[in-house]
Design a protein around this motif. Sequence first.
Motif: not given
Length: 149
Positions: A118, A143-144, A147-149
């Motif tokens: 991240d 997906d991850v 979520k992290l944007g």
Amino acid sequence: MAISVGTQAPDFTLKTQDEQDWKLSDHKGKNVVLLWYPLDWSPTCEGENCKISAEPLPGGDTVVVGISRDSTWSHKAWKASKGIRHDLLADPKLDVTAQYDLVHPAKFISHRATVVVDKTGKVAFSDVQESTGDERNWGPIHDVLAKLG
């Protein structure tokens, strides 16, 4: 067992296909997708790297790199031949691969594995394919990153 989610990703420097240093910590502030694959010039590895070039992963702040034990010259020729758009990093002695606990039991290649780091430098996702011949599952990676944007 691959590196655990939530841990600080080990910093490393590897050479790109163009003999340039590529350092993980230089990409803080972006999500980094580390795609380990066994070897250049193999069908599944080619399919995955070409797919990412044709259908980039989500997120404007996402950096993708491929990592294998192949040499920089092999990476350069393969990248040019197949139209791969992201950097390919050479880990010929599997030193970085070992830091992430991704050396295949055969000892001469890496697992087919994905690690997402991240924007703060922590591991947000880690997955190893059971069979190195199978394409990785892209759904959880998408997906991850969403979520992290």
